[in-house]
Design a protein around this motif. Structure first.
Motif, PDB file in Angstrom:
ATOM      1  N   THR A 160       2.122  15.820  -7.340  1.00  0.00           N
ATOM      2  CA  THR A 160       2.814  15.719  -8.862  1.00  0.00           C
ATOM      3  C   THR A 160       3.002  17.425  -8.980  1.00  0.00           C
ATOM      4  O   THR A 160       4.004  17.743  -9.437  1.00  0.00           O
ATOM      5  CB  THR A 160       1.853  15.049  -9.851  1.00  0.00           C
ATOM      6  OG1 THR A 160       1.733  13.687  -9.341  1.00  0.00           O
ATOM      7  CG2 THR A 160       2.686  15.269 -11.099  1.00  0.00           C
ATOM      8  N   MET A 212      -3.006  12.639  -5.340  1.00  0.00           N
ATOM      9  CA  MET A 212      -1.675  12.298  -6.196  1.00  0.00           C
ATOM     10  C   MET A 212      -1.333  13.381  -7.051  1.00  0.00           C
ATOM     11  O   MET A 212      -0.116  13.694  -7.214  1.00  0.00           O
ATOM     12  CB  MET A 212      -2.023  10.928  -6.506  1.00  0.00           C
ATOM     13  CG  MET A 212      -1.985   9.869  -5.750  1.00  0.00           C
ATOM     14  SD  MET A 212      -2.031   8.021  -6.603  1.00  0.00           S
ATOM     15  CE  MET A 212      -2.097   7.067  -5.098  1.00  0.00           C
ATOM     16  N   CYS A 257       0.112   2.921  -8.272  1.00  0.00           N
ATOM     17  CA  CYS A 257      -0.810   2.741  -6.672  1.00  0.00           C
ATOM     18  C   CYS A 257      -2.261   3.015  -7.345  1.00  0.00           C
ATOM     19  O   CYS A 257      -3.216   2.291  -6.712  1.00  0.00           O
ATOM     20  CB  CYS A 257      -0.243   3.668  -6.053  1.00  0.00           C
ATOM     21  SG  CYS A 257       1.357   3.081  -5.129  1.00  0.00           S
ATOM     22  N   TRP A 303       8.093   9.728  -8.845  1.00  0.00           N
ATOM     23  CA  TRP A 303       6.626   9.579  -8.185  1.00  0.00           C
ATOM     24  C   TRP A 303       5.765   9.629  -9.163  1.00  0.00           C
ATOM     25  O   TRP A 303       4.547   8.743  -8.587  1.00  0.00           O
ATOM     26  CB  TRP A 303       6.724  10.946  -7.462  1.00  0.00           C
ATOM     27  CG  TRP A 303       5.245  11.283  -6.913  1.00  0.00           C
ATOM     28  CD1 TRP A 303       4.398  12.373  -7.654  1.00  0.00           C
ATOM     29  CD2 TRP A 303       4.388  10.520  -6.219  1.00  0.00           C
ATOM     30  NE1 TRP A 303       3.119  12.332  -7.106  1.00  0.00           N
ATOM     31  CE2 TRP A 303       3.197  11.424  -6.050  1.00  0.00           C
ATOM     32  CE3 TRP A 303       4.584   9.729  -5.218  1.00  0.00           C
ATOM     33  CZ2 TRP A 303       2.073  11.082  -5.042  1.00  0.00           C
ATOM     34  CZ3 TRP A 303       3.664   9.410  -4.245  1.00  0.00           C
ATOM     35  CH2 TRP A 303       2.461  10.253  -4.399  1.00  0.00           C
ATOM     36  N   THR A 304       5.620   9.832 -10.407  1.00  0.00           N
ATOM     37  CA  THR A 304       4.594   9.868 -11.523  1.00  0.00           C
ATOM     38  C   THR A 304       4.139   8.595 -11.549  1.00  0.00           C
ATOM     39  O   THR A 304       3.090   8.057 -11.756  1.00  0.00           O
ATOM     40  CB  THR A 304       4.973  10.767 -12.566  1.00  0.00           C
ATOM     41  OG1 THR A 304       5.055  11.842 -12.237  1.00  0.00           O
ATOM     42  CG2 THR A 304       4.005  10.434 -13.837  1.00  0.00           C
ATOM     43  N   SER A 342       2.930   6.680  -8.374  1.00  0.00           N
ATOM     44  CA  SER A 342       1.499   7.264  -7.994  1.00  0.00           C
ATOM     45  C   SER A 342       0.773   6.543  -8.947  1.00  0.00           C
ATOM     46  O   SER A 342      -0.622   6.168  -8.765  1.00  0.00           O
ATOM     47  CB  SER A 342       1.446   8.591  -8.072  1.00  0.00           C
ATOM     48  OG  SER A 342       1.650   9.105  -9.294  1.00  0.00           O
ATOM     49  N   SER A 343       0.986   6.613 -10.525  1.00  0.00           N
ATOM     50  CA  SER A 343       0.059   5.853 -11.315  1.00  0.00           C
ATOM     51  C   SER A 343      -0.272   4.396 -11.264  1.00  0.00           C
ATOM     52  O   SER A 343      -1.321   4.081 -11.308  1.00  0.00           O
ATOM     53  CB  SER A 343       0.678   6.167 -12.719  1.00  0.00           C
ATOM     54  OG  SER A 343       0.837   7.260 -13.035  1.00  0.00           O
TER      55      SER A 343
END
Length: 271
Positions: free
Chosen positions: A43, A39, A77, A70-71, A74-75
């Motif tokens: 990023t 991840m 997830c 995305w940040t 992804s955090s």
């Protein structure tokens, strides 16, 4: 609570285990690290593409929006994956404490019980956060009150999240201070991770000497924060968590004895 007895039992379980607990712990940590690095790499590539964007400001704004989205995703997830994967390690420790066979597949228990495991951990986090809004001490009390909730769900898959929290509250009644002392006996294990988090916080807020903000200082900070906690986990995580599992087993035995006594003397109709 016999702290020395719990620790001795944990060491004996690890010694007698044929599944190589430290090797499995290393695999457990590497899998979590792989998800995190993957991840972070995405990023980094998005940020690199953003810095190289030479087109219109509209293109840069669109790329920035995707990078920010995305940040956040992804955090979120990684937070969910970490909770489920860590639940698998609790199941691993519980099986070790009961001298049952362990394997890498044990770590996937959280994903196989995804609904129940997420529900109990999120509800536990909610209750602790609400109590913490009052003062620090009520939040700490709540954390130890619901300390065994995840063990309970892993041990009894049919128990709901709210029931697990209620049972944990019953199990830990009168034993919270003992659990605090048990944690303090592992201060040597928790301290390096705390110091690393303080190092990163100091770095982020510019509190370190100027040499730390060179490229070499950045990588030194990054590697220390990455490798030191991992080394401690490989060496001691199985021992710490198996001791906690033994504490759960002890509280469970004590609670069953109390319930049988109450049933026998006061509640002949059932409990």
């Amino acid at each position: 609570m016999n702290y020395r007895g719990l620790k001795q039992a944990a060491r004996q379980c690890l010694h007698d285990c044929e599944g190589h607990p430290r090797r499995l712990t290393l695999l457990f940590l590497l899998c979590l690290l792989g998800v995190s690095l993957g991840m972070d790499l995405i990023t980094y590539l998005l940020e690199l593409q953003l810095t190289r964007t030479s087109g219109s400001s509209f293109d840069a704004a669109g790329l920035r929006a995707r990078a920010d989205l995305w940040t956040v995703l992804s955090s979120l997830c990684f937070f969910v994956v970490q909770m489920l994967w860590s639940a698998g390690y609790r199941a691993f420790a519980l099986q070790l404490s009961r001298r049952k066979p362990v394997a890498f597949r044990t770590f996937t228990v959280g994903f196989r019980m995804i609904g129940r495991v997420l529900a109990v951990q999120l509800l536990q986090l909610l209750y602790i956060s609400l109590w913490s809004m009052l003062l620090v001490v009520p939040g700490l009390v709540a954390a130890y009150r619901y300390r065994m909730a995840l063990f309970i769900v892993l041990d009894n898959p049919d128990v709901s999240a709210s029931e697990a929290l209620a049972i944990s509250s019953r199990l830990t009644y009168g034993h919270k201070a003992e659990l605090v002392l048990l944690d303090l006996s592992f201060l040597w294990y928790y301290l390096p991770g705390f110091l690393c988090s303080m190092l990163v916080t100091s770095y982020n807020y510019g509190l370190l000497p100027a040499v730390a903000y060179t490229e070499a200082g950045y990588w030194a900070t990054y590697l220390v924060n990455l490798l030191l906690p991992m080394a401690m986990d490989v060496l001691a995580l199985a021992y710490v968590e198996t001791t906690n599992a033994h504490a759960y087993n002890w509280l469970l035995t004590l609670d069953r004895a109390r319930r049988e006594e109450a049933r026998g003397y006061h509640m002949p109709g059932g409990y």
